[in-house]
Design an enzyme around this catalytic site. Structure first.
Site, mmCIF file in Angstrom:
data_model
loop_
_atom_site.group_PDB
_atom_site.id
_atom_site.type_symbol
_atom_site.label_atom_id
_atom_site.label_comp_id
_atom_site.label_asym_id
_atom_site.label_seq_id
_atom_site.Cartn_x
_atom_site.Cartn_y
_atom_site.Cartn_z
ATOM 1 N N TYR A 1 0.853 -1.190 0.000
ATOM 2 C CA TYR A 1 0.000 0.000 0.000
ATOM 3 C C TYR A 1 0.888 1.238 0.000
ATOM 4 C CZ TYR A 1 -3.598 3.340 1.483
ATOM 5 O OH TYR A 1 -4.459 4.407 1.565
ATOM 6 N N ASP B 1 9.221 2.887 0.238
ATOM 7 C CA ASP B 1 8.127 3.498 0.973
ATOM 8 C C ASP B 1 8.297 3.096 2.435
ATOM 9 O OD1 ASP B 1 5.842 4.165 2.284
ATOM 10 O OD2 ASP B 1 4.457 3.388 0.777
ATOM 11 N N LYS C 1 3.356 8.613 9.079
ATOM 12 C CA LYS C 1 3.120 7.985 10.379
ATOM 13 C C LYS C 1 4.067 8.511 11.475
ATOM 14 C CE LYS C 1 0.410 4.369 8.448
ATOM 15 N NZ LYS C 1 0.515 3.754 7.131
HETATM 16 C C1 LIG Z 1 -0.083 4.331 5.779
HETATM 17 C C2 LIG Z 1 0.745 4.122 4.585
HETATM 18 C C3 LIG Z 1 0.716 5.003 3.485
HETATM 19 C C4 LIG Z 1 -0.277 6.119 3.385
HETATM 20 O O1 LIG Z 1 -0.096 7.104 4.350
HETATM 21 P P1 LIG Z 1 -1.316 8.099 4.713
HETATM 22 O O2 LIG Z 1 -0.723 9.042 5.693
HETATM 23 O O3 LIG Z 1 -2.399 7.220 5.273
HETATM 24 O O4 LIG Z 1 -1.727 8.750 3.454
HETATM 25 C C5 LIG Z 1 1.616 4.804 2.467
HETATM 26 N N1 LIG Z 1 2.507 3.794 2.500
HETATM 27 C C6 LIG Z 1 2.558 2.927 3.525
HETATM 28 C C7 LIG Z 1 3.597 1.859 3.523
HETATM 29 C C8 LIG Z 1 1.678 3.047 4.589
HETATM 30 O O5 LIG Z 1 1.716 2.148 5.585
#
Ligand SMILES: *Cc1c(COP(=O)(O)O)cnc(C)c1O
Length: 428
Positions: A144, A239, A267
């Site tokens: 994601y 990411d 986060k």
């Molecule tokens: C949570 C998450 C996102 C998205 O971040 P948001 O602040 O919810 O937009 C992108 N990449 C990873 C790996 C994530 O866990």
């Protein structure tokens, strides 16, 4: 437990907010029942509107690695608020947090702050495309990267075909530039690169996946991606929205000693306020406006409240030499306990863990990619989830989520959690 007030609040919310929530994972769609409305939180605990207390294993989906209402964050946000909440001008604070982040994370020279992980990943691929002058990206099924169009792509028949949109509203034009690969399958990636010569701008990956449960990279996988990227003029994007400042000060780059070309954060970096960031060596970052042609902007990006929260958080992490070891030990303790309890039960299970990321899958086979993660028995998960919730243990309401461990957890909390799991395991 009674959830009367939560149920009533949810009914009211549903009238005015789609599905009653501002982010779908908060709804209990995958597990049934109505979401719990939280009133306050402190340390390792959540307190709901009905007066119930929970030991929290979601921790705002990651940020609260040092516990809820972590005093340095709360205090610096209060102090900053008195000075004005946003100016739309540069502030000294932005340079301070940028310098600190760059000192903690290997291999980055410049960083830009945005408001979410979604924005960070969306901007990172635009930058990669602008820098390489190529259009396509490779992403992995089950990873994601936020909800921007390019990432909402699911595998069609076979992972090596063109992606098909899996959310209405994502155009076919966008979907065709996102190629899907299988996590931990280097051969698959090599095939995609060979089939799209000179067309791939970037490979984006969760270097330790956390959005299909916790799925660590197999030995050689990330190293292999690094080589493929370097050989084919492709930028490797880590990411680290979930793993950054969680698995190590410098994230997975530090943990495995692998250099990514662009790294994204979210986060933890915001300490619980809306913050994301993307970073790279100067040569790449200088392609961004106003220095370069790749446009990226934000009215509230780098606002003083968000930066104050993030700075207090990063300082807390940076100055605590024992943090990651403690987190790992607590999570390993939990892992061993759950393993022992479930081994004595009749359910099939697999536990994946790396550092303070852990997930329990209700299937006996190893979970190494999205396909194997999807085999978990959801009926068992539902019982597990609701059983634990009733015992005051709050894990994410989806079998595809990692548990987020906070340093605020005591061994007493962990024992309490294991006792609850022992009780619930008998009902599975
Ligand atoms: C949570 C998450 C996102 C998205 O971040 P948001 O602040 O919810 O937009 C992108 N990449 C990873 C790996 C994530 O866990």
């Amino acid at each position: 437990m009674l959830y009367q007030r939560s149920s009533q609040l949810f009914a009211e919310a549903e009238q005015v907010i789609p599905g009653g929530v501002n982010s779908p994972v908060r709804a209990f769609k995958a597990v049934g029942g109505t979401p719990i409305f939280i009133k306050s939180a402190k340390g390792a605990y959540l307190f709901d509107e009905d007066g119930n207390r929970y030991i929290d294993y979601i921790n705002s989906w990651g940020p609260m690695i040092l516990g809820h209402a972590y005093a340095p964050v709360v205090e610096s946000v209060i102090e900053r608020t008195k000075l004005g909440t946003s100016f739309g001008t540069p502030t000294a604070l932005e340079t301070e947090i940028a310098s600190l982040a760059i000192s903690m994370v290997p291999n980055i020279e410049k960083i830009r702050f945005v408001n979410s992980g979604t924005e960070a990943c969306m901007s990172a691929i635009r930058l990669a495309r602008g820098f390489t002058k190529k259009d396509k990206i490779i992403k992995f099924a089950g990873c994601y990267h936020g909800h921007s169009d390019s990432f909402l792509i699911q595998a069609g028949s076979g992972a090596s075909t063109f992606g098909t949109p899996n959310s209405p509203g994502v155009t076919a034009g966008t979907a065709k530039d996102t190629l899907l690969a299988r996590y931990n399958d280097l051969e698959n990636v090599a095939q995609l690169i060979a089939a799209n010569p000179n067309e791939i701008a970037a490979i984006i990956i969760e270097p330790v996946a956390g959005n299909m449960g916790c799925v660590p990279p197999q030995k050689g996988f990330l190293e292999g991606l690094r080589v493929l990227c370097s050989e084919n003029d492709i930028l490797l994007i880590f990411d680290e929205v979930m793993t950054g400042f969680r698995l190590a000060k410098g994230g997975v780059q530090e943990l495995y000693n692998i250099k990514a070309d662009i790294v994204t954060f979210g986060k933890v970096i915001g300490g619980g306020l809306p913050v994301g960031a993307f970073a790279a060596r100067a040569e790449i970052m200088n392609h961004l406006a106003p220095l370069g042609p790749v446009y990226q902007a934000g009215t509230l990006s780098g606002n003083p409240l968000a930066m104050a929260a993030g700075l207090a958080m990063l300082k807390g992490i940076n100055e605590d030499a024992g943090l990651f070891k403690r987190l790992e030990e607590k999570t390993a303790y939990l892992e061993n306990g759950i393993r022992e309890i479930l081994s004595e039960s009749k359910v099939d299970f697999t536990i994946n863990r790396l550092g303070s990321m852990i997930s329990v899958h209700f299937d006996a086979a190893p979970v190494t990619d999205f396909q194997s993660a999807a085999k978990g028995d959801n009926a068992t998960f539902k019982k597990f989830f609701h059983g634990l919730l009733d015992e005051g243990i709050y894990i994410a309401p989806s079998a595809y989520e990692t548990w987020f461990i906070t340093d605020a957890l005591t061994y007493e909390d962990l024992d309490h959690t294991l006792a609850a799991i022992r009780k619930v395991a008998q009902t599975l």
